[in-house]
Design a protein around this motif. Sequence first.
Motif, PDB file in Angstrom:
ATOM      1  N   VAL A  87       0.819  -1.207   0.000  1.00 42.82           N
ATOM      2  CA  VAL A  87       0.000   0.000   0.000  1.00 42.82           C
ATOM      3  C   VAL A  87       0.859   1.266   0.000  1.00 42.82           C
ATOM      4  O   VAL A  87       0.370   2.364  -0.299  1.00 42.82           O
ATOM      5  CB  VAL A  87      -0.950  -0.015   1.221  1.00 42.82           C
ATOM      6  N   VAL A  88       2.163   1.117   0.297  1.00 44.11           N
ATOM      7  CA  VAL A  88       3.062   2.277   0.252  1.00 44.11           C
ATOM      8  C   VAL A  88       3.158   2.832  -1.165  1.00 44.11           C
ATOM      9  O   VAL A  88       3.453   4.018  -1.364  1.00 44.11           O
ATOM     10  CB  VAL A  88       4.450   1.885   0.790  1.00 44.11           C
ATOM     11  N   LEU A  89       2.885   1.989  -2.182  1.00 41.83           N
ATOM     12  CA  LEU A  89       2.919   2.466  -3.568  1.00 41.83           C
ATOM     13  C   LEU A  89       1.843   3.506  -3.854  1.00 41.83           C
ATOM     14  O   LEU A  89       1.847   4.102  -4.929  1.00 41.83           O
ATOM     15  CB  LEU A  89       2.753   1.289  -4.527  1.00 41.83           C
ATOM     16  N   GLY A  90       0.941   3.714  -2.905  1.00 48.21           N
ATOM     17  CA  GLY A  90      -0.068   4.751  -3.065  1.00 48.21           C
ATOM     18  C   GLY A  90       0.141   5.946  -2.166  1.00 48.21           C
ATOM     19  O   GLY A  90      -0.624   6.914  -2.264  1.00 48.21           O
ATOM     20  N   GLN A  91       1.156   5.914  -1.312  1.00 45.52           N
ATOM     21  CA  GLN A  91       1.430   7.058  -0.448  1.00 45.52           C
ATOM     22  C   GLN A  91       2.159   8.143  -1.228  1.00 45.52           C
ATOM     23  O   GLN A  91       3.072   7.861  -2.004  1.00 45.52           O
ATOM     24  CB  GLN A  91       2.256   6.623   0.769  1.00 45.52           C
ATOM     25  N   SER A 196      -2.357   0.814  -9.581  1.00 37.94           N
ATOM     26  CA  SER A 196      -3.382   1.604  -8.899  1.00 37.94           C
ATOM     27  C   SER A 196      -4.583   0.757  -8.506  1.00 37.94           C
ATOM     28  O   SER A 196      -5.193   0.977  -7.437  1.00 37.94           O
ATOM     29  CB  SER A 196      -3.821   2.757  -9.799  1.00 37.94           C
ATOM     30  N   LEU A 197      -4.923  -0.229  -9.334  1.00 41.73           N
ATOM     31  CA  LEU A 197      -6.011  -1.134  -8.970  1.00 41.73           C
ATOM     32  C   LEU A 197      -5.659  -1.935  -7.718  1.00 41.73           C
ATOM     33  O   LEU A 197      -6.484  -2.093  -6.808  1.00 41.73           O
ATOM     34  CB  LEU A 197      -6.305  -2.078 -10.129  1.00 41.73           C
ATOM     35  N   GLY A 198      -4.412  -2.407  -7.658  1.00 40.13           N
ATOM     36  CA  GLY A 198      -3.982  -3.159  -6.477  1.00 40.13           C
ATOM     37  C   GLY A 198      -3.948  -2.303  -5.225  1.00 40.13           C
ATOM     38  O   GLY A 198      -4.321  -2.761  -4.134  1.00 40.13           O
ATOM     39  N   VAL A 199      -3.510  -1.042  -5.355  1.00 38.08           N
ATOM     40  CA  VAL A 199      -3.468  -0.160  -4.187  1.00 38.08           C
ATOM     41  C   VAL A 199      -4.883   0.112  -3.677  1.00 38.08           C
ATOM     42  O   VAL A 199      -5.140   0.089  -2.461  1.00 38.08           O
ATOM     43  CB  VAL A 199      -2.738   1.153  -4.549  1.00 38.08           C
ATOM     44  N   GLY A 200      -5.828   0.363  -4.587  1.00 41.62           N
ATOM     45  CA  GLY A 200      -7.201   0.628  -4.150  1.00 41.62           C
ATOM     46  C   GLY A 200      -7.825  -0.565  -3.443  1.00 41.62           C
ATOM     47  O   GLY A 200      -8.454  -0.412  -2.388  1.00 41.62           O
ATOM     48  N   VAL A 214     -12.727   4.014  -3.208  1.00 39.11           N
ATOM     49  CA  VAL A 214     -11.739   3.569  -4.195  1.00 39.11           C
ATOM     50  C   VAL A 214     -12.224   3.891  -5.609  1.00 39.11           C
ATOM     51  O   VAL A 214     -11.454   4.358  -6.464  1.00 39.11           O
ATOM     52  CB  VAL A 214     -11.462   2.076  -4.013  1.00 39.11           C
ATOM     53  N   LEU A 215     -13.516   3.638  -5.871  1.00 43.07           N
ATOM     54  CA  LEU A 215     -14.049   3.948  -7.202  1.00 43.07           C
ATOM     55  C   LEU A 215     -13.917   5.436  -7.520  1.00 43.07           C
ATOM     56  O   LEU A 215     -13.533   5.811  -8.636  1.00 43.07           O
ATOM     57  CB  LEU A 215     -15.512   3.511  -7.286  1.00 43.07           C
ATOM     58  N   LEU A 216     -14.218   6.286  -6.534  1.00 45.05           N
ATOM     59  CA  LEU A 216     -14.106   7.718  -6.768  1.00 45.05           C
ATOM     60  C   LEU A 216     -12.645   8.145  -6.887  1.00 45.05           C
ATOM     61  O   LEU A 216     -12.324   9.077  -7.641  1.00 45.05           O
ATOM     62  CB  LEU A 216     -14.795   8.482  -5.633  1.00 45.05           C
TER      63      LEU A 216
END
Length: 339
Positions: A87-91, A196-200, A214-216
């Motif tokens: 999840v760090v890939l989305g920080q 991005s799909l995996g992070v959401g 996540v969808l938004l």
Amino acid sequence: MRTERKLSRLDRVFARLDREPERPAHIDVPRMSRHRVVLFSATLAFYTAIVWAVVVSSWLVRLDWQVMFFRPYQQWPQIHAFLDYYVVLGQRGPTAVMVAAWLGWRSWRQHTLRPLLTLGAALLLLNITVGAAKYGMGRLGPHYATVIGSNEMWRGGDIFPSGHTANAVVTWGILAYLASTPRARRWLSALSAVTSLGVGLTTVYLGTHWLSDVLLGWAAGLLILLALPWCEPLIARAETAILDLRDRRRSSRAVPVPAPAPVAVPPQVVTQRTKVDEEAPVREPVAAARAARQPVYLAPGPHTTRAERTPVTPAGSRRPAHADRLPRGAAQARPLAGG
């Protein structure tokens, strides 16, 4: 006359940018085509539909509660440790540093500031749009929900839309947007979409976001990527302004070296020097005088061979020998007396 000062690291980077044209000819700047406008309009409609479905507490809110009660982190605890790191890939902080390092290298190789300025523009749009939506709608997350079945809107939260998801879409999608070739753009688009799909989905697994968040977030990040061509003229002007500012600062830092002042000569001295120069005899150049002199070891006149010279007497004289003349230093013979 100006002195050359020691260049700093930033000056060397700008000097690298000046070596070649600012934008390579083989790299096309994306434009707001009709296809892109259609995608932007469809994504904006999807964004509006998600917000409306949450506000009216439709079936999407009920799905959010069902996923929350399912508690995916309890169903598959064996992948919890891995997803905590994934999840760090989305920080925003770590991903911005990684992508900025790569785009900085691209700017160095392509001799242009466009990659870094495009990333800055995308992150600025992300902070403004997503931040305004988060604090404007104030939705609480699953861990802080108060009423079962409620949409939890306008209660002081800040999770709608998902910032991790939107940041993953923008940060990794900017690599595809700045790709040099169509093939690289396709591969990077697929990679950024999967990331991005995996992070959401990871945020839903950990229970930090509703599924509608996540969808938004996906829609919010995609809107920023699709709107970037509208920012290209502003990015080009910003690049020109930065380079002009660099030139002005460089010219202002250069220290001028004063030219030596001419020495004032009194008029009397100038007059005396002129008179001396006029009265002085004209002399031949030293080199010409030396070239006119004959070598000291040669006799005057044309040089003759040894066979043509006058024979030298034992006493060293070149005069011809006389029968009645004796050499110097020889005793004269006296006639004998008697018969």
